[in-house]
Motif scaffolding. Structure first.
Motif, PDB file in Angstrom:
ATOM      1  N   LEU A 163       0.828  -1.201   0.000  1.00  0.00           N
ATOM      2  CA  LEU A 163       0.000   0.000   0.000  1.00  0.00           C
ATOM      3  C   LEU A 163       0.864   1.254   0.000  1.00  0.00           C
ATOM      4  CD1 LEU A 163      -2.704   1.447   0.168  1.00  0.00           C
ATOM      5  CD2 LEU A 163      -2.636   1.162   2.667  1.00  0.00           C
ATOM      6  N   GLY A 164       1.935   1.250   0.816  1.00  0.00           N
ATOM      7  CA  GLY A 164       2.826   2.408   0.870  1.00  0.00           C
ATOM      8  C   GLY A 164       3.469   2.693  -0.474  1.00  0.00           C
ATOM      9  N   ILE A 165       3.939   1.641  -1.153  1.00  0.00           N
ATOM     10  CA  ILE A 165       4.556   1.818  -2.467  1.00  0.00           C
ATOM     11  C   ILE A 165       3.533   2.328  -3.473  1.00  0.00           C
ATOM     12  CG2 ILE A 165       5.617   0.593  -4.402  1.00  0.00           C
ATOM     13  CD1 ILE A 165       6.978  -1.232  -2.366  1.00  0.00           C
ATOM     14  N   THR A 166       2.325   1.790  -3.421  1.00  0.00           N
ATOM     15  CA  THR A 166       1.268   2.233  -4.338  1.00  0.00           C
ATOM     16  C   THR A 166       0.970   3.712  -4.156  1.00  0.00           C
ATOM     17  OG1 THR A 166       0.259   0.032  -4.313  1.00  0.00           O
ATOM     18  CG2 THR A 166      -1.124   1.871  -5.035  1.00  0.00           C
ATOM     19  N   LEU A 167       0.775   4.138  -2.907  1.00  0.00           N
ATOM     20  CA  LEU A 167       0.480   5.538  -2.628  1.00  0.00           C
ATOM     21  C   LEU A 167       1.638   6.439  -3.050  1.00  0.00           C
ATOM     22  CD1 LEU A 167      -1.190   5.285   0.902  1.00  0.00           C
ATOM     23  CD2 LEU A 167      -2.306   5.854  -1.263  1.00  0.00           C
ATOM     24  N   SER A 168       2.856   6.008  -2.736  1.00  0.00           N
ATOM     25  CA  SER A 168       4.022   6.829  -3.050  1.00  0.00           C
ATOM     26  C   SER A 168       4.188   6.986  -4.554  1.00  0.00           C
ATOM     27  CB  SER A 168       5.275   6.203  -2.436  1.00  0.00           C
ATOM     28  OG  SER A 168       6.400   7.036  -2.633  1.00  0.00           O
ATOM     29  N   LEU A 169       4.031   5.886  -5.306  1.00  0.00           N
ATOM     30  CA  LEU A 169       4.153   5.965  -6.765  1.00  0.00           C
ATOM     31  C   LEU A 169       3.055   6.839  -7.356  1.00  0.00           C
ATOM     32  CD1 LEU A 169       5.081   2.280  -7.665  1.00  0.00           C
ATOM     33  CD2 LEU A 169       6.563   4.291  -7.816  1.00  0.00           C
ATOM     34  N   ALA A 170       1.838   6.737  -6.821  1.00  0.00           N
ATOM     35  CA  ALA A 170       0.737   7.560  -7.320  1.00  0.00           C
ATOM     36  C   ALA A 170       1.016   9.037  -7.065  1.00  0.00           C
ATOM     37  CB  ALA A 170      -0.575   7.141  -6.655  1.00  0.00           C
ATOM     38  N   ILE A 171       1.521   9.350  -5.871  1.00  0.00           N
ATOM     39  CA  ILE A 171       1.861  10.742  -5.543  1.00  0.00           C
ATOM     40  C   ILE A 171       2.952  11.254  -6.476  1.00  0.00           C
ATOM     41  CG2 ILE A 171       2.938  12.210  -3.776  1.00  0.00           C
ATOM     42  CD1 ILE A 171       1.490  10.434  -1.691  1.00  0.00           C
ATOM     43  N   CYS A 172       3.966  10.427  -6.732  1.00  0.00           N
ATOM     44  CA  CYS A 172       5.057  10.830  -7.627  1.00  0.00           C
ATOM     45  C   CYS A 172       4.546  11.073  -9.043  1.00  0.00           C
ATOM     46  CB  CYS A 172       6.149   9.759  -7.633  1.00  0.00           C
ATOM     47  SG  CYS A 172       7.078   9.630  -6.084  1.00  0.00           S
ATOM     48  N   ALA A 173       3.619  10.235  -9.497  1.00  0.00           N
ATOM     49  CA  ALA A 173       3.080  10.395 -10.847  1.00  0.00           C
ATOM     50  C   ALA A 173       2.296  11.701 -10.971  1.00  0.00           C
ATOM     51  CB  ALA A 173       2.187   9.205 -11.189  1.00  0.00           C
ATOM     52  N   VAL A 174       1.436  11.989  -9.991  1.00  0.00           N
ATOM     53  CA  VAL A 174       0.648  13.228 -10.018  1.00  0.00           C
ATOM     54  C   VAL A 174       1.574  14.436  -9.928  1.00  0.00           C
ATOM     55  CG1 VAL A 174      -1.074  14.591  -8.768  1.00  0.00           C
ATOM     56  CG2 VAL A 174      -1.400  12.126  -9.067  1.00  0.00           C
ATOM     57  N   SER A 175       2.563  14.361  -9.038  1.00  0.00           N
ATOM     58  CA  SER A 175       3.494  15.471  -8.873  1.00  0.00           C
ATOM     59  C   SER A 175       4.285  15.736 -10.143  1.00  0.00           C
ATOM     60  CB  SER A 175       4.448  15.176  -7.711  1.00  0.00           C
ATOM     61  OG  SER A 175       5.443  16.165  -7.612  1.00  0.00           O
ATOM     62  N   ASN A 228       5.648  19.224 -14.530  1.00  0.00           N
ATOM     63  CA  ASN A 228       5.914  19.359 -15.970  1.00  0.00           C
ATOM     64  C   ASN A 228       4.895  20.275 -16.640  1.00  0.00           C
ATOM     65  OD1 ASN A 228       8.156  17.655 -15.952  1.00  0.00           O
ATOM     66  ND2 ASN A 228       6.902  15.827 -16.205  1.00  0.00           N
ATOM     67  N   LEU A 229       3.643  20.202 -16.200  1.00  0.00           N
ATOM     68  CA  LEU A 229       2.602  21.054 -16.760  1.00  0.00           C
ATOM     69  C   LEU A 229       2.903  22.522 -16.505  1.00  0.00           C
ATOM     70  CD1 LEU A 229      -0.233  21.096 -18.141  1.00  0.00           C
ATOM     71  CD2 LEU A 229      -1.215  21.116 -15.832  1.00  0.00           C
ATOM     72  N   LEU A 230       3.452  22.819 -15.323  1.00  0.00           N
ATOM     73  CA  LEU A 230       3.764  24.196 -14.954  1.00  0.00           C
ATOM     74  C   LEU A 230       5.164  24.621 -15.411  1.00  0.00           C
ATOM     75  CD1 LEU A 230       2.311  24.233 -11.313  1.00  0.00           C
ATOM     76  CD2 LEU A 230       1.246  25.111 -13.399  1.00  0.00           C
ATOM     77  N   GLY A 231       5.912  23.695 -16.024  1.00  0.00           N
ATOM     78  CA  GLY A 231       7.274  24.001 -16.438  1.00  0.00           C
ATOM     79  C   GLY A 231       8.233  24.153 -15.277  1.00  0.00           C
ATOM     80  N   LEU A 232       7.971  23.417 -14.175  1.00  0.00           N
ATOM     81  CA  LEU A 232       8.786  23.516 -12.962  1.00  0.00           C
ATOM     82  C   LEU A 232       9.322  22.137 -12.588  1.00  0.00           C
ATOM     83  CD1 LEU A 232       6.413  25.842 -10.867  1.00  0.00           C
ATOM     84  CD2 LEU A 232       8.520  26.525 -12.053  1.00  0.00           C
ATOM     85  N   GLY A 233      10.002  21.505 -13.543  1.00  0.00           N
ATOM     86  CA  GLY A 233      10.487  20.153 -13.334  1.00  0.00           C
ATOM     87  C   GLY A 233      11.426  20.006 -12.154  1.00  0.00           C
ATOM     88  N   SER A 234      12.252  21.015 -11.879  1.00  0.00           N
ATOM     89  CA  SER A 234      13.197  20.918 -10.767  1.00  0.00           C
ATOM     90  C   SER A 234      12.514  21.040  -9.409  1.00  0.00           C
ATOM     91  CB  SER A 234      14.275  22.007 -10.900  1.00  0.00           C
ATOM     92  OG  SER A 234      13.695  23.295 -10.843  1.00  0.00           O
TER      93      SER A 234
END
Length: 329
Positions: free
Chosen positions: A213-225, A230-236
């Motif tokens: 569950l922790g890995i699932t949540l963390s990967l989902a958060i990373c994907a949304v982030s 990238n959408l805002l042009g603030l990759g760093s």
């Protein structure tokens, strides 16, 4: 050519996680009170790369920085319940805020006092963030300002002895007669014993469903982030958005996330792997040249913080024990 080539991904992975094990092992030994695990991980990685055992750059390092580092940040923040901070913090929270002001005052004034080199602004911001919010802040801000691996390694390693020295000073303050006369503490006066949790209470449990569950949540958060940055042009600023989303989630569902076990240890595993590749990418000559001035800069920052903390505690009549806990935090 290094003994282990850059395309030997499996061998390099073994070394990276071996260095992560070293960090955990050091943190469980008495020597960690002098030098904790993080500088050891960076230092050994630095030695291995600068003596030709492993390369200074490799695809395996890129994988750790691109995937494992962001994955680890949510694990470290799933328990960041702000409600408990404000309800249970007491006078420690104002003391922490005063200390944060002191850190910023020391960082900014030290910027003009010490010759920190061409990356002075990046170092100043990163150190201020680190001494307020810890190593996760250090990593996030260093990524945002695009600090080089060598400067990251030097800055983090130089801060370790200064931090230990600062904590020793904080622990010594209650024993100084002048401090006790001018900064009273009912907590210290009434304390007759200290109860420390046993090792069994501190050991994390790794349950398969919790880990999954922790890995699932963390990967989902990373994907949304990643999508947002990238959408805002603030990759760093990806780690900033990961932090923001995780803290929001931790406060929307605090009771559910509080039940997760082993999440913090998994986060530290990812962090130690990241520190290992930072050490591997560090130039030893630059490290030796730059570390001393950063140590004195950190020590100066902490000195200013302590002065501001004590003045604030005196003005607001904060118990010395609460003030020292806030300063240590």
């Amino acid at each position: 050519m290094p003994i282990i080539s850059a395309d030997s991904t499996t061998a390099l992975a073994a070394i990276i996680f071996g260095l992560a094990w070293l960090g955990f092992w050091i943190d469980g030994k008495p020597i960690s009170r002098i030098v904790p695990g993080v500088p050891w991980v960076i230092g050994v990685g630095l030695v291995l790369s600068n003596t030709g055992v492993i390369p200074g750059d490799a695809p395996a390092y890129g994988f750790v920085g691109q995937y494992l580092l962001p994955l680890g940040v949510p694990f470290l923040l799933f328990k960041a319940n702000l409600r408990s901070v404000f309800t249970d913090g007491g006078w420690v929270l104002p003391a922490f805020a005063i200390s944060s002001v002191g850190v910023c005052a020391g960082a900014i004034s030290g910027f003009f006092i010490f010759n920190l080199g061409p990356e002075a602004a990046e170092i100043t911001g990163t150190y201020a963030a680190a001494f307020v919010g810890g190593v996760v802040n250090f990593v996030a801000v260093s990524e945002a300002v695009e600090m080089s691996p060598t400067q990251f390694s030097v800055a983090l390693s130089a801060s370790a002895p200064a931090s230990i020295l600062g904590l020793l000073v904080l622990a010594t303050l209650p024993a100084i007669p002048f401090i006790r006369r001018h900064f009273p503490s009912e907590i210290i006066d009434n304390a007759d014993r200290i109860v420390t949790p046993g090792a069994a209470d501190l050991a994390p449990r790794f349950l398969p469903d919790h880990v999954a569950l922790g890995i699932t949540l963390s990967l989902a958060i990373c994907a949304v982030s990643s999508y947002i940055s990238n959408l805002l042009g603030l990759g760093s600023y990806n780690l900033f958005f990961i932090t923001l989303i995780t803290v929001v989630l931790a406060n929307i569902a605090p009771r559910q996330l509080a039940k997760l076990e082993g999440d913090f240890a998994l986060g530290m595993l990812c962090m130690y792997a990241f520190f290992a590749i930072i050490g591997a990418g560090t130039d030893a000559i630059s490290f030796i040249y730059s570390a001393p001035v950063l140590f004195f800069y950190c020590s100066y920052m902490l000195g200013v913080q302590f002065v501001v903390l004590l003045l604030g505690a005196k003005l607001l009549k904060i118990d010395l024990a609460a003030a020292l806990i806030g300063g240590a935090a």
